[in-house]
Design an enzyme around this catalytic site. Structure first.
Site, PDB file in Angstrom:
ATOM      1  N   LEU A   1       0.812  -1.210   0.000  1.00 51.77           N
ATOM      2  CA  LEU A   1       0.000   0.000   0.000  1.00 51.77           C
ATOM      3  C   LEU A   1       0.844   1.257   0.000  1.00 51.77           C
ATOM      4  O   LEU A   1       0.454   2.276  -0.541  1.00 51.77           O
ATOM      5  CB  LEU A   1      -0.928   0.006   1.218  1.00 51.77           C
ATOM      6  CG  LEU A   1      -1.892  -1.181   1.307  1.00 51.77           C
ATOM      7  CD1 LEU A   1      -2.648  -1.141   2.625  1.00 51.77           C
ATOM      8  CD2 LEU A   1      -2.855  -1.169   0.138  1.00 51.77           C
ATOM      9  N   GLY A   2       1.988   1.207   0.625  1.00 53.32           N
ATOM     10  CA  GLY A   2       2.867   2.370   0.678  1.00 53.32           C
ATOM     11  C   GLY A   2       4.114   2.022   1.443  1.00 53.32           C
ATOM     12  O   GLY A   2       4.142   1.086   2.230  1.00 53.32           O
ATOM     13  N   ARG A   3       5.158   2.777   1.199  1.00 55.08           N
ATOM     14  CA  ARG A   3       6.394   2.543   1.927  1.00 55.08           C
ATOM     15  C   ARG A   3       7.002   3.877   2.283  1.00 55.08           C
ATOM     16  O   ARG A   3       6.759   4.880   1.621  1.00 55.08           O
ATOM     17  CB  ARG A   3       7.366   1.717   1.094  1.00 55.08           C
ATOM     18  CG  ARG A   3       7.810   2.406  -0.171  1.00 55.08           C
ATOM     19  CD  ARG A   3       8.705   1.492  -0.984  1.00 55.08           C
ATOM     20  NE  ARG A   3       9.019   2.121  -2.264  1.00 55.08           N
ATOM     21  CZ  ARG A   3       9.452   1.456  -3.308  1.00 55.08           C
ATOM     22  NH1 ARG A   3       9.612   0.156  -3.236  1.00 55.08           N
ATOM     23  NH2 ARG A   3       9.728   2.083  -4.435  1.00 55.08           N
ATOM     24  N   GLY A   4       7.804   3.899   3.322  1.00 50.70           N
ATOM     25  CA  GLY A   4       8.370   5.166   3.723  1.00 50.70           C
ATOM     26  C   GLY A   4       9.372   5.061   4.828  1.00 50.70           C
ATOM     27  O   GLY A   4       9.894   3.996   5.127  1.00 50.70           O
ATOM     28  N   GLY A   5       9.655   6.235   5.409  1.00 51.01           N
ATOM     29  CA  GLY A   5      10.727   6.337   6.371  1.00 51.01           C
ATOM     30  C   GLY A   5      10.532   5.472   7.592  1.00 51.01           C
ATOM     31  O   GLY A   5      11.492   5.023   8.196  1.00 51.01           O
TER      32      GLY A   5
ATOM     33  N   SER B   1       7.029  -0.021   5.665  1.00 51.29           N
ATOM     34  CA  SER B   1       6.137  -0.278   4.539  1.00 51.29           C
ATOM     35  C   SER B   1       4.814  -0.794   5.071  1.00 51.29           C
ATOM     36  O   SER B   1       4.769  -1.481   6.090  1.00 51.29           O
ATOM     37  CB  SER B   1       6.757  -1.305   3.592  1.00 51.29           C
ATOM     38  OG  SER B   1       7.997  -0.849   3.099  1.00 51.29           O
ATOM     39  N   VAL B   2       3.730  -0.469   4.364  1.00 49.91           N
ATOM     40  CA  VAL B   2       2.397  -0.879   4.788  1.00 49.91           C
ATOM     41  C   VAL B   2       1.804  -1.791   3.720  1.00 49.91           C
ATOM     42  O   VAL B   2       1.848  -1.471   2.535  1.00 49.91           O
ATOM     43  CB  VAL B   2       1.478   0.336   5.025  1.00 49.91           C
ATOM     44  CG1 VAL B   2       0.121  -0.114   5.556  1.00 49.91           C
ATOM     45  CG2 VAL B   2       2.124   1.310   6.000  1.00 49.91           C
TER      46      VAL B   2
ATOM     47  N   LYS C   1       1.879  -2.904   8.961  1.00 46.45           N
ATOM     48  CA  LYS C   1       3.079  -2.082   8.787  1.00 46.45           C
ATOM     49  C   LYS C   1       4.298  -2.903   9.171  1.00 46.45           C
ATOM     50  O   LYS C   1       4.332  -3.529  10.230  1.00 46.45           O
ATOM     51  CB  LYS C   1       3.013  -0.816   9.638  1.00 46.45           C
ATOM     52  CG  LYS C   1       4.285   0.029   9.542  1.00 46.45           C
ATOM     53  CD  LYS C   1       4.207   1.305  10.376  1.00 46.45           C
ATOM     54  CE  LYS C   1       3.499   2.397   9.638  1.00 46.45           C
ATOM     55  NZ  LYS C   1       3.653   3.719  10.307  1.00 46.45           N
TER      56      LYS C   1
ATOM     57  N   ASP D   1       2.055  15.460  12.884  1.00 46.57           N
ATOM     58  CA  ASP D   1       1.979  15.245  11.435  1.00 46.57           C
ATOM     59  C   ASP D   1       0.526  15.163  10.976  1.00 46.57           C
ATOM     60  O   ASP D   1       0.160  14.305  10.174  1.00 46.57           O
ATOM     61  CB  ASP D   1       2.731  13.967  11.061  1.00 46.57           C
ATOM     62  CG  ASP D   1       3.105  13.930   9.580  1.00 46.57           C
ATOM     63  OD1 ASP D   1       3.103  15.008   8.948  1.00 46.57           O
ATOM     64  OD2 ASP D   1       3.386  12.839   9.063  1.00 46.57           O
TER      65      ASP D   1
END
Length: 639
Positions: free
Chosen positions: A177-181, A184-185, A200, A417
């Site tokens: 679904l998404g990845r980041g700092g 990843s999800v 996650k 955030d």
């Protein structure tokens, strides 16, 4: 023209060489980081084992272990590998080391047997023994002769990766679904209960922050229980290697869930925490990304998206990490040619361990978020909104405020955030707590449905220390936003309070709950003002950060404008508390557009005179509020 092409080709060649050199450097740095973490974890596991041998009392051995590790941490030998949350990982290392010792003993036993076998001469064919002896050639390790093939079979990772994985056994992975700092999800399904979740994954290999801070988001989620906050289910830690990780399936129809953190952003509107490069360190501080289409405060490199309703082009930016095989391998007449640097990096990759551990966080799966909703809505609506739309969006904002208030008051945390991509929308029923009616604008559907907004992505959350300064650590100070660095993209500067942006120039900053108040003021403006283009949105949001609202917006929304400017005041001490925002009269529950049956029945029993009196009283109350808010606008304009 030929000269230009030749010159351009030379520039492209130089750029390619520079890019390859940077990639190799980052690869080596990442490998060194993995080796260091690997070694520290193994040392800590050994220390824990020794302490258990020295004292049979579990409580005393734990105290002994903690004291020794804390001492070693002070002199820089260990970090936080000894914390309680990593006990399962240390246990895996202890088992792996035990298995390695058994392997080594067996290898020595077989080696001794080979020695006795080779000592016997074969009178029938003297020459047959030479290739055999060559194949079983020896080398010396600390004065001990060990046969190469025996030694080569000894491995620590083989045991670590052979352990059963709860994630692989219990979950079916649908898509990334998404990845980041902050990880990843993934969209997953539990094989036991059949329900779908957002999972996650935080890989320790890519984390340069302290281990205790990695677990901070988990601990924050675990103690939250509110209908307007994303739901947490469970978490655990597993040892893993690259070979044991599931293949990534990227879907353009993936659902947007809590990033994550961060996870953490990513879409055509505004990115949250996603896809740090190898050079960007991960801390609990705020690293800001620019808003796509925005006059950027801080530059970023790549963006990604995992919103199910965001335009598909956004998913094209979810790139996989650079493949060194692509950038450093050349072909000529079907012959593969490796340059020297790439050959060197291959050698490093062989010698360094790739083992790490993964933290899994199982959370509620939401199929929509506020950012994606606003993109869809803006395709159908333009400014100004009708009265019904204003009421729908203020009701939605009231529930968002309730969720953030719970984070502030219920668990004493600051989110840091808040933005549309971190506000998730879950389908719900009218009687569910925290739900509001909203038009989805999916597939040209203009029917109202009930949704519950949920605050998510707590990767940047911090404790609210009242009346105290939050001292930034050395690690934080050295990884706060760099205006010239295009690789930092955690957080989004568009919604960030000014004091967060100022944090890079100071070692001490008073971070209060008013940080989230500022971000919520930006969100309220975006809810009430549809934008037709990204440029229009970028310009007007940046104007609001400077304290300016469009004249046409102020004319249509006098009271709302005053509230927005109040919430986004540059001085945090002049911003209202969220309780003051709720009590200002603009966010009262809607009793007209979608009343309950009990309200309808009770209203019908009122006589006409009573109803007229109620209307006049409400009208007078609103006039008084408008007068107060106008005076506040004048005060803000004269600052």
């Amino acid at each position: 023209m030929r000269f230009f092409n030749a010159h351009k080709s030379a520039e492209d060649g130089n750029y390619s060489e520079t890019t390859n050199a940077i990639s190799l450097k980052n690869e080596r740095q990442s490998r060194d980081l993995s080796v260091n973490k690997h070694g520290r974890m193994l040392l800590t596991a050994l220390l824990e084992n020794f302490c258990q041998l020295y004292d049979n009392n579990p409580a005393k051995s734990k105290r002994l272990f903690a004291l020794i590790c804390h001492t070693l941490q002070k002199i820089g030998i260990l970090e936080e590998e000894y914390i309680e949350e990593l006990a399962a990982v240390r246990s895996n290392y202890q088992d792996a080391l035990h298995h390695l010792i058994l392997q080594a003993r067996e290898a020595i036993r077989l080696d001794d047997a080979e020695e006795r076998l080779l000592a016997l001469p074969d009178p029938t064919n003297v020459f047959e023994k030479f290739p055999q002896e060559t194949a079983l050639s020896k080398f010396s390790v600390d004065g001990l002769n060990v046969r190469q093939f025996r030694f080569r079979d000894l491995t620590l990772e083989s045991w670590l990766q052979s352990r059963n994985s709860r994630y692989i056994e219990d979950f079916e992975e649908y898509s990334l679904l998404g990845r980041g700092g902050f990880g990843s999800v993934y969209h997953v399904r539990n094989k036991i209960d059949g329900a779908e979740y957002a999972m996650k994954k935080i890989n320790s290999t890519f984390q340069q922050m302290s281990y205790s801070k990695i677990f901070r988001e988990i601990k924050c989620l675990a103690k939250m229980d509110h209908p307007n906050v994303i739901r947490y289910f469970s978490s655990w830690v597993e040892s893993t290697t690259e070979a044991t990780q599931m293949p990534i399936v990227m879907s353009k129809n993936s659902s947007r869930v809590l990033g994550t953190s961060s996870y953490c952003d990513v879409n055509g509107m505004d990115s949250i925490i996603f896809e740090p490069t190898e050079s960007s360190a991960l801390t609990d501080d705020i690293l800001f990304a620019e808003d796509p289409g925005t006059e950027s405060i801080i530059s970023t490199s790549r963006k990604s998206s995992y919103s199910s309703t965001t335009e598909s082009s956004n998913f094209e930016n979810l790139e996989s990490p650079r493949n060194l095989h692509d950038s450093n391998v050349s072909t000529f007449n079907n012959t593969t040619i490796l340059d020297d640097d790439y050959s060197s990096s291959m050698h490093i990759s062989k010698t360094g361990p790739t083992h790490s551990f993964i933290i899994y966080i199982q959370m509620q799966l939401c199929f929509d978020d506020l950012e994606s909703y606003l993109i869809r809505r803006n395709h159908f609506l333009s400014f100004p909104l009708c009265k019904e739309q204003i009421q729908l969006h203020t009701d939605l904002f009231r529930m968002i405020i309730n969720g953030v208030m719970y984070v502030h008051e219920g668990v004493n945390l600051i989110h840091r955030d808040i933005k549309p991509s971190n506000i998730f929308l879950a389908k719900s029923l009218p009687e569910d707590r925290g739900s509001v009616p909203l038009i989805s604008y999916n597939d040209k559907n203009d029917l109202k449905e009930y949704i519950t907004p949920k605050i998510g992505d707590f990767g940047l959350v911090v404790e609210n220390k009242k009346n105290t300064e939050t001292a930034l650590s050395f690690l934080e100070r050295n990884h706060l936003p760099n205006l010239q660095d295009e690789t930092q993209h955690i957080g989004t500067a568009t919604y960030a309070a000014p004091e967060l942006l100022d944090a890079m120039s100071s070692q001490h900053n008073k971070f209060t709950k008013k940080i989230d108040t500022f971000s919520l003021g930006m969100v309220l403006f975006e809810l009430l003002h549809p934008f037709q283009t990204n440029m229009e949105r970028a310009t007007k949001l940046q104007d609001l950060r400077r304290g300016n609202l469009p004249e046409e917006f102020v004319e249509q929304h006098i009271c709302e404008s005053s509230l927005i400017l109040w919430m986004t005041a540059k001085d945090p001490t002049k911003r209202p508390s969220l309780l003051e925002v709720l009590n200002c009269g603009l966010l009262l529950p809607n009793q007209v557009s979608m009343p309950n049956i009990s309200n309808i029945v009770s209203t019908n029993h009122l006589d006409v005179e009573t109803q007229m009196k109620l209307i006049m009283d409400e009208n007078q109350r609103l006039r008084e509020q408008i007068a107060v808010l106008r005076s506040r606008i004048q005060h803000l304009e004269t600052r």
